[in-house]
Design an enzyme around this catalytic site. Structure first.
Site, PDB file in Angstrom:
ATOM      1  N   HIS A 162      -6.095 -13.478  -6.533  1.00 20.01           N
ATOM      2  CA  HIS A 162      -6.664 -14.085  -5.307  1.00 20.01           C
ATOM      3  C   HIS A 162      -7.241 -15.437  -5.892  1.00 20.01           C
ATOM      4  O   HIS A 162      -7.947 -16.152  -5.009  1.00 20.01           O
ATOM      5  CB  HIS A 162      -7.840 -13.406  -4.739  1.00 20.01           C
ATOM      6  CG  HIS A 162      -7.512 -11.922  -4.576  1.00 20.01           C
ATOM      7  ND1 HIS A 162      -7.455 -10.876  -5.317  1.00 20.01           N
ATOM      8  CD2 HIS A 162      -6.865 -11.417  -3.403  1.00 20.01           C
ATOM      9  CE1 HIS A 162      -6.905  -9.693  -4.787  1.00 20.01           C
ATOM     10  NE2 HIS A 162      -6.750 -10.157  -3.614  1.00 20.01           N
ATOM     11  N   ARG A 196      -8.116 -19.287  20.491  1.00 19.23           N
ATOM     12  CA  ARG A 196      -8.689 -19.667  18.958  1.00 19.23           C
ATOM     13  C   ARG A 196      -9.146 -21.202  18.826  1.00 19.23           C
ATOM     14  O   ARG A 196      -9.079 -21.706  17.919  1.00 19.23           O
ATOM     15  CB  ARG A 196      -7.511 -19.276  17.936  1.00 19.23           C
ATOM     16  CG  ARG A 196      -7.323 -17.779  17.877  1.00 19.23           C
ATOM     17  CD  ARG A 196      -6.428 -17.662  16.689  1.00 19.23           C
ATOM     18  NE  ARG A 196      -5.147 -18.285  16.869  1.00 19.23           N
ATOM     19  CZ  ARG A 196      -3.894 -18.477  15.996  1.00 19.23           C
ATOM     20  NH1 ARG A 196      -4.365 -18.217  14.761  1.00 19.23           N
ATOM     21  NH2 ARG A 196      -2.927 -18.807  16.466  1.00 19.23           N
ATOM     22  N   HIS A 243       0.590   1.400  -4.250  1.00 19.18           N
ATOM     23  CA  HIS A 243      -0.338   0.505  -4.676  1.00 19.18           C
ATOM     24  C   HIS A 243      -1.429   0.373  -3.453  1.00 19.18           C
ATOM     25  O   HIS A 243      -1.181   0.446  -2.476  1.00 19.18           O
ATOM     26  CB  HIS A 243       0.773  -0.959  -4.640  1.00 19.18           C
ATOM     27  CG  HIS A 243      -0.602  -2.116  -4.396  1.00 19.18           C
ATOM     28  ND1 HIS A 243      -1.107  -2.680  -5.651  1.00 19.18           N
ATOM     29  CD2 HIS A 243      -0.828  -3.012  -3.526  1.00 19.18           C
ATOM     30  CE1 HIS A 243      -1.933  -3.525  -5.307  1.00 19.18           C
ATOM     31  NE2 HIS A 243      -1.856  -3.800  -4.073  1.00 19.18           N
ATOM     32  N   ASP A 279       3.477   1.214  -0.587  1.00 16.14           N
ATOM     33  CA  ASP A 279       2.330   0.523  -0.572  1.00 16.14           C
ATOM     34  C   ASP A 279       1.385   1.164   0.383  1.00 16.14           C
ATOM     35  O   ASP A 279       1.719   1.432   1.643  1.00 16.14           O
ATOM     36  CB  ASP A 279       2.340  -1.168  -0.467  1.00 16.14           C
ATOM     37  CG  ASP A 279       3.060  -1.735  -1.458  1.00 16.14           C
ATOM     38  OD1 ASP A 279       2.732  -1.450  -2.610  1.00 16.14           O
ATOM     39  OD2 ASP A 279       3.524  -2.666  -0.961  1.00 16.14           O
ATOM     40  N   ARG A 335     -10.538 -16.699  10.141  1.00 13.71           N
ATOM     41  CA  ARG A 335      -9.203 -16.053   9.875  1.00 13.71           C
ATOM     42  C   ARG A 335      -9.280 -14.852  11.235  1.00 13.71           C
ATOM     43  O   ARG A 335     -10.012 -14.114  11.173  1.00 13.71           O
ATOM     44  CB  ARG A 335      -9.337 -15.377   8.485  1.00 13.71           C
ATOM     45  CG  ARG A 335      -7.924 -14.441   8.485  1.00 13.71           C
ATOM     46  CD  ARG A 335      -7.481 -14.353   7.130  1.00 13.71           C
ATOM     47  NE  ARG A 335      -6.591 -13.196   7.073  1.00 13.71           N
ATOM     48  CZ  ARG A 335      -5.386 -13.468   7.114  1.00 13.71           C
ATOM     49  NH1 ARG A 335      -4.854 -14.813   7.353  1.00 13.71           N
ATOM     50  NH2 ARG A 335      -4.338 -12.585   7.034  1.00 13.71           N
ATOM     51  N   CYS A 336      -7.747 -14.868  11.778  1.00 16.92           N
ATOM     52  CA  CYS A 336      -7.783 -14.121  12.816  1.00 16.92           C
ATOM     53  C   CYS A 336      -6.323 -13.059  12.542  1.00 16.92           C
ATOM     54  O   CYS A 336      -5.480 -13.636  11.778  1.00 16.92           O
ATOM     55  CB  CYS A 336      -7.509 -14.591  14.238  1.00 16.92           C
ATOM     56  SG  CYS A 336      -8.986 -15.519  14.572  1.00 16.92           S
ATOM     57  N   GLU A 338      10.287  -9.906  -1.731  1.00 17.74           N
ATOM     58  CA  GLU A 338       9.922  -9.738  -0.539  1.00 17.74           C
ATOM     59  C   GLU A 338       9.907 -11.032   0.419  1.00 17.74           C
ATOM     60  O   GLU A 338       9.097 -11.232   1.210  1.00 17.74           O
ATOM     61  CB  GLU A 338       8.441  -9.184  -0.317  1.00 17.74           C
ATOM     62  CG  GLU A 338       8.340  -7.791  -0.973  1.00 17.74           C
ATOM     63  CD  GLU A 338       6.876  -7.199  -1.150  1.00 17.74           C
ATOM     64  OE1 GLU A 338       6.092  -7.403   0.082  1.00 17.74           O
ATOM     65  OE2 GLU A 338       6.546  -6.397  -2.075  1.00 17.74           O
ATOM     66  N   SER A 373       5.662  -8.951  -4.036  1.00 16.55           N
ATOM     67  CA  SER A 373       6.017 -10.291  -3.511  1.00 16.55           C
ATOM     68  C   SER A 373       5.908 -11.319  -4.460  1.00 16.55           C
ATOM     69  O   SER A 373       4.967 -11.246  -5.429  1.00 16.55           O
ATOM     70  CB  SER A 373       4.945 -10.557  -2.014  1.00 16.55           C
ATOM     71  OG  SER A 373       3.691 -10.525  -2.406  1.00 16.55           O
ATOM     72  N   LYS A 388     -11.727 -21.641  16.171  1.00 23.79           N
ATOM     73  CA  LYS A 388     -11.109 -21.601  14.800  1.00 23.79           C
ATOM     74  C   LYS A 388     -10.411 -22.914  14.531  1.00 23.79           C
ATOM     75  O   LYS A 388     -10.745 -23.443  13.273  1.00 23.79           O
ATOM     76  CB  LYS A 388      -9.902 -20.588  14.702  1.00 23.79           C
ATOM     77  CG  LYS A 388      -8.795 -20.691  13.524  1.00 23.79           C
ATOM     78  CD  LYS A 388      -7.636 -19.830  13.695  1.00 23.79           C
ATOM     79  CE  LYS A 388      -6.722 -20.423  12.990  1.00 23.79           C
ATOM     80  NZ  LYS A 388      -7.003 -19.490  11.375  1.00 23.79           N
TER      81      LYS A 388
HETATM   82  N1  GLN Z   1       3.885  -5.330  -1.892  1.00 27.50           N
HETATM   83  C1  GLN Z   1       3.210  -6.159  -1.422  1.00 27.50           C
HETATM   84  C2  GLN Z   1       3.058  -7.492  -1.909  1.00 27.50           C
HETATM   85  O1  GLN Z   1       3.259  -7.609  -2.994  1.00 27.50           O
HETATM   86  C3  GLN Z   1       1.656  -5.394  -1.517  1.00 27.50           C
HETATM   87  C4  GLN Z   1       0.486  -6.282  -0.715  1.00 27.50           C
HETATM   88  C5  GLN Z   1      -0.831  -5.939  -0.377  1.00 27.50           C
HETATM   89  O2  GLN Z   1      -1.234  -4.961  -1.144  1.00 27.50           O
HETATM   90  N2  GLN Z   1      -1.422  -6.645   0.106  1.00 27.50           N
HETATM   91  O3  GLN Z   1       2.942  -8.521  -1.188  1.00 27.50           O
HETATM   92 ZN    ZN Z   2      -2.713  -5.275  -2.881  1.00 28.81          ZN
END
Ligand code: GLN
Ligand code: ZN
Length: 758
Positions: free
Chosen positions: A696, A15, A643, A600, A516-517, A485, A434, A18
């Site tokens: 995000h 990398r 999810h 999930d 990003r890898c 988590e 999480s 990177k």
């Molecule tokens: N349960 C996971 C979290 O909350 C779901 C992560 C995801 O959807 N990428 O991190």
């Molecule tokens: Zn998600």
């Protein structure tokens, strides 16, 4: 037999690109220094390919960020706002890829999208009404000459005009048709200039052809290439396709003046049939993509040679090729120090695939190839037991009954039972799982790995974090809690590490986007669960509160989609194996008093086939059943959540409802009120929590903002079915903004309830 490589990973053996690029972003090195690293990488991999006697070595497959972006820049497709920043060429390029905020202005990045059915992402070019498409870049020339100086003849690789126009976004009033003539001119000029430089071959990548292609698209394709190919002189043009077959354009394309056509024999399940049915023109070369560019298992020489012979016997001039760019596999197994030779000999990453091409090049010319040691050793790999099999798993798979895919009683009845069981307020609040993975959480995990702390110390620390997390959620007033988590590095890796049948690499990185890898785990054998994986954490967390604590699992389809799968059994079978392991965990959680379990399926949509006709038969039919298998054994009182990370499921909404979860949460960012409409139209039965704010970004949403969103949602969704939650896990967020955001979310939900109850 000649050989060809479609593209090579450009991040470097370890990398290097990177790290250099990130240093450049942090102003720690100059553009010149970054370029030197890039040059070393290019030189190194050209020489690797030369040593393997590859006949068609790619150039211009190198990229500082993304090949589609490179092609856009090559042809002057740079939106005004980036030009107006007045940055250097390379900084303008990075501004398009990542956005720019500084002295020269403030501009967001261009959109990024998944590259076909891979986990690689490309930058979406934007064509404005006054964009003037013309050849302005120099990379293909520069890289060709650079290799030539080293004594290596290469074929420049460029994203083809059709795919480029189909992937671009037109931001003004004009559309594709308004830009066709300029595009033709620009690509013709490229051919001309390359030809002047003495280039023998150019490769145009046209993967868009593996989609369902309309008549209009075909007309567009013909128009562009008839014009571009008419004017070419000394240069030869290879039309390269990959990620599937080109069933709706094959007949047309073989009539155009291409000198060679590259077809995918790995993912292109109709490729051979098309050749059988329509033949292959005698005046062209066929590049047969038989060395898998997407998976990491050794090539089966016997099978490959038999296909090559079949083609040769038809009188076709065949070149052996990779099935797609090797960008999608890691660099080399040489970097792996922890896995045994007996394991590694089954793998071919990019460098080893060059070795396979070199082997096959020789074997394909030998009459007695079956006696060649290289062939014999390869054959052994496929007959030998690699300790991957587990008869108990096989037995369980065999014994799955149709009824194992159905949870009883049916949803409507469960919904009533669960409303009583949990007695939650209307618009219940929850999170996705999480909580912020702060430095101390990561340090704790590293310390355990390095043996600096005992297992017990590791557990105690996480318990402390869980207790804090529970207390925080209670303080904020969230209704359905999570444990946070903290024990997980990654939602797939964690389960991979705890299941039998998985193996992990140290350096097998694959580019996902830009710098990003990711490092997908490898499904080595039959998957089984020999111990519970999450029960202790969840039970401990539940013991701290009277509110329901969600057990938190990753679903089998997501685990599989983010791994390198086996090739000796079907994806479906592998998915069922993982599903049975997760099913055991679900039942274990239930037995231990966990009443809400979230499974999930963040990546469920990711492997949806590129062609609509294949959606159900090739994928959804088993993917949905796989999910159902995980929860069909639970009691009516147990509430199953799932999810998904994207809300792009308008077109597969029935399938999502068919997962038969009790609640689904998903990302419902900005534009997706469309999805809400479609939930309504389709009478979506599952309760839903379309994320009320975007995790995000570090921005804290205001109460009013969330109320506005909730209002819109309640117009389309039955209030009895609406949940309130962020749109994904909070792992990457900071502690302060997380708390502030959740406080606002709960306030908004409470105000909304009051208003609603009036
Ligand atoms: N349960 C996971 C979290 O909350 C779901 C992560 C995801 O959807 N990428 O991190
Ligand atoms: Zn998600």
């Amino acid at each position: 037999m000649k050989t060809s490589v479609i593209g090579f990973p450009r991040v470097g053996k370890l990398r290097e690109l990177k790290f250099a690029t990130e240093k450049y972003f942090r102003n720690e090195i100059t553009a010149q220094q970054l370029e030197e690293t890039a040059e070393d990488i290019r030189k190194y991999q050209w020489n690797l390919q030369k040593e393997s006697n590859i006949d068609y070595i790619p150039s211009n497959d190198f990229s500082f960020y993304d090949l589609v972006l490179d092609t856009a820049v090559l042809f002057n497709i740079v939106p005004k706002e980036y030009k107006e920043l007045n940055l250097s060429d390379i900084d303008t390029y990075f501004a398009m890829a990542r956005g720019y905020q500084g002295e020269n202005g403030d501009v967001k990045a261009l959109a990024m999208k998944k590259w076909f059915n891979t986990n690689y992402h490309y930058i979406v070019p934007e064509i404005e009404d006054d964009t003037e498409i013309k050849l302005v870049g120099t990379n293909p020339f520069k890289y060709y000459s650079e290799a030539k100086k080293d004594g290596i003849e290469t074929k420049p690789v460029v994203v083809g005009p059709f795919t480029l126009l189909k992937l671009a976004r037109f931001t003004g009033n004009k559309s594709v048709d308004d830009f066709v003539d300029d595009t033709i001119k620009a690509y013709s000029e490229l051919l001309n200039e390359l030809s002047k430089l003495g280039v023998n071959w150019i490769q145009f990548d046209e993967p868009f052809l593996v989609h369902d292609i309309t008549k209009e698209d075909l007309t567009l394709f013909d128009k562009i290439y008839n014009a571009v190919l008419a004017k070419k002189e000394n240069i030869k043009v290879l039309l390269q396709t990959y990620f599937g077959d080109i069933r709706d354009s094959y007949e047309n394309i073989t009539k155009l003046k291409f000198d060679a056509i590259g077809l995918d024999f790995i993912e292109g399940k109709e490729t051979l049939n098309l050749i059988e049915k329509y033949g292959f023109p005698k005046d062209k070369i066929l590049l047969a993509g038989l060395v898998n560019g997407k998976n990491i298992w050794r090539n089966n020489y016997e099978k490959t040679i038999s296909t090559l012979n079949l083609l040769k016997n038809k009188g076709i001039e065949v070149v052996l090729s990779t099935s797609c760019s090797l960008l999608h596999v890691p660099f080399t197994v040489e970097n792996e120090t922890k896995l045994s030779k007996d394991v590694l000999k089954h793998f071919a990453f990019a460098v080893e695939k060059l070795g396979e091409l070199a082997d096959l090049k020789v074997l394909a010319e030998e009459i007695n190839f079956t006696e060649d040691n290289v062939f014999v050793n390869n054959k052994k790999l496929f007959s030998e037991d690699r300790n991957a099999l587990n008869s108990e798993v096989a037995e369980r798979i065999k014994n799955i009954k149709e009824s194992d895919f159905t949870r009883l009683p049916a949803f409507e009845e469960r919904e009533k039972i669960q409303k009583k069981e949990f007695n939650l307020p209307i618009f219940p609040t929850t999170t996705i799982g999480s909580f912020p993975q702060t430095a101390d959480v990561k340090a704790n995990r590293t310390a355990l790995k390095k043996g600096e702390i005992t297992e017990q110390e590791y557990i105690e620390f996480n318990k402390k974090k869980i207790a804090e997390c529970v207390a925080l959620q209670e303080e904020i007033g969230i209704d359905v809690l999570v444990h946070g988590e903290y024990e997980r590095n990654d939602m797939v890796e964690y389960f991979g590490e705890n299941l039998d049948g998985y193996i992990f690499t140290e350096k097998a990185w694959v580019q996902s986007y830009g710098t990003r890898c990711v490092k997908p785990p490898i499904v080595w054998g039959d998957i089984s669960r020999n111990k519970s994986m999450t029960v202790d954490w969840s039970v401990y967390a539940q013991s701290l509160t009277n509110k329901p604590m969600k057990g938190m699992l990753t679903g089998p389809v997501t685990i599989l989609n983010w791994s390198f799968p086996r090739e000796d059994i079907s994806l479906k079978e592998c998915a069922y194996q993982i599903a049975l392991a997760i099913r055991d965990e679900v039942l274990d959680l239930e037995k231990n008093g966990i009443k809400i379990i979230q499974i999930d399926e963040a990546a469920l949509r990711e492997k949806l086939p590129l062609r609509k006709a294949d959606w159900y038969s090739e994928y959804l039919d088993w993917a949905i059943k796989t999910f159902r298998l995980t929860h069909s054994g639970t009691k009516a009182e147990t509430q199953i959540h799932t999810h998904m990370c994207y809300s792009e499921f308008t077109d597969i909404i029935k399938a999502i409802d068919d997962m038969d979860a009790d609640v689904i949460t998903f990302e419902a960012s900005r534009s997706d009120l469309l999805l809400l409409d479609s939930l309504k139209e389709n009478n979506f039965k599952t309760e839903v929590g379309p994320g009320v704010y975007d995790i995000h970004s570090p921005r804290v949403p205001s109460v009013d903002e969330i109320l506005t969103v909730l209002n819109k949602m309640a117009e389309k969704i039955n209030p009895e079915k609406l949940w309130v939650n962020p749109d994904c896990g909070l792992k990457t967020r900071g502690v302060v903004e997380t708390k502030a955001s959740l406080i606002n979310m709960v306030k908004a939900a409470k105000q909304f309830r009051e208003k609603f109850n009036k």
